[in-house]
Design a protein around this motif. Structure first.
Motif, PDB file in Angstrom:
ATOM      1  N   UNK A  86       0.818  -1.211   0.000  1.00 55.65           N
ATOM      2  CA  UNK A  86       0.000   0.000   0.000  1.00 55.65           C
ATOM      3  C   UNK A  86       0.853   1.262   0.000  1.00 55.65           C
ATOM      4  N   UNK A  87       0.330   2.294  -0.651  1.00 53.62           N
ATOM      5  CA  UNK A  87       0.953   3.622  -0.671  1.00 53.62           C
ATOM      6  C   UNK A  87      -0.154   4.648  -0.460  1.00 53.62           C
ATOM      7  N   UNK A  88      -0.277   5.178   0.725  1.00 51.49           N
ATOM      8  CA  UNK A  88      -1.315   6.160   1.031  1.00 51.49           C
ATOM      9  C   UNK A  88      -0.753   7.575   0.852  1.00 51.49           C
ATOM     10  N   UNK A  89      -1.429   8.417   0.054  1.00 49.09           N
ATOM     11  CA  UNK A  89      -0.901   9.758  -0.200  1.00 49.09           C
ATOM     12  C   UNK A  89      -1.108  10.763   0.927  1.00 49.09           C
ATOM     13  N   UNK A  90      -2.062  10.515   1.829  1.00 48.43           N
ATOM     14  CA  UNK A  90      -2.372  11.491   2.870  1.00 48.43           C
ATOM     15  C   UNK A  90      -2.170  10.913   4.265  1.00 48.43           C
TER      16      UNK A  90
END
Length: 160
Positions: A86-90
């Motif tokens: 996963x890569x969460x931007x916020x």
């Protein structure tokens, strides 16, 4: 002994010639409905989608490239890729706070605003990575898009 050394150099040359030259890599289509990977231009309220565009009144720079993609559209693997989590931007959660870390063709990159089918495994070029999340719920009036960001935060534009 000389033959062994000669064979070792020959083998090394063959292995090196098989390595991918990442500077020659081009992303295949990322989003259904945008087979040319058209880049997001500028929105009056939200700024521009090019790498290095100003954010927050010049306090920071846009560290990716935005590729036009409609809310709910299918997002595809641009080439054979490995899904690396996963890569969460916020920092704060919202309706579009999802994405995925990927690697392939000698590149490491992230796609933001995508709900992936899976966060691990491998995909072949053109297979479904996931679905674009509802950007309009968070940024009404923005040109919906996939945000492409290199892991080292360098400019991804040359790959498009």
């Amino acid at each position: 002994m000389r033959l062994y050394i000669l064979f070792s150099f020959l083998l090394l040359a063959v292995i090196c010639s098989c390595l991918v030259d990442a500077s020659q890599v081009k992303f295949g289509p990322l989003c259904s409905g945008n087979s040319s990977n058209r880049k997001r231009g500028c929105d009056t309220k939200y700024g521009c989608g090019n790498y290095g565009a100003s954010r927050d009144g010049g306090k920071r720079k846009h560290e990716g490239l935005d590729i036009v993609c409609a809310d709910g559209a299918t997002v595809y693997a641009p080439f054979d890729v490995k899904l690396n989590g996963k890569a969460a931007p916020y920092k704060k959660n919202n309706a579009i706070n999802d994405g995925i870390n990927l690697s392939g063709e000698g590149l490491c990159f992230k796609l933001f605003y995508v709900k992936p089918v899976s966060y691990s495994g491998t995909l072949k070029k053109g297979q479904k990575i996931g679905t674009l999340l509802p950007m309009q719920k968070v940024y009404p009036g923005i040109t919906s898009h996939v945000h492409v960001q290199m892991c080292d935060r360098s400019d991804p534009t040359k790959y498009f």
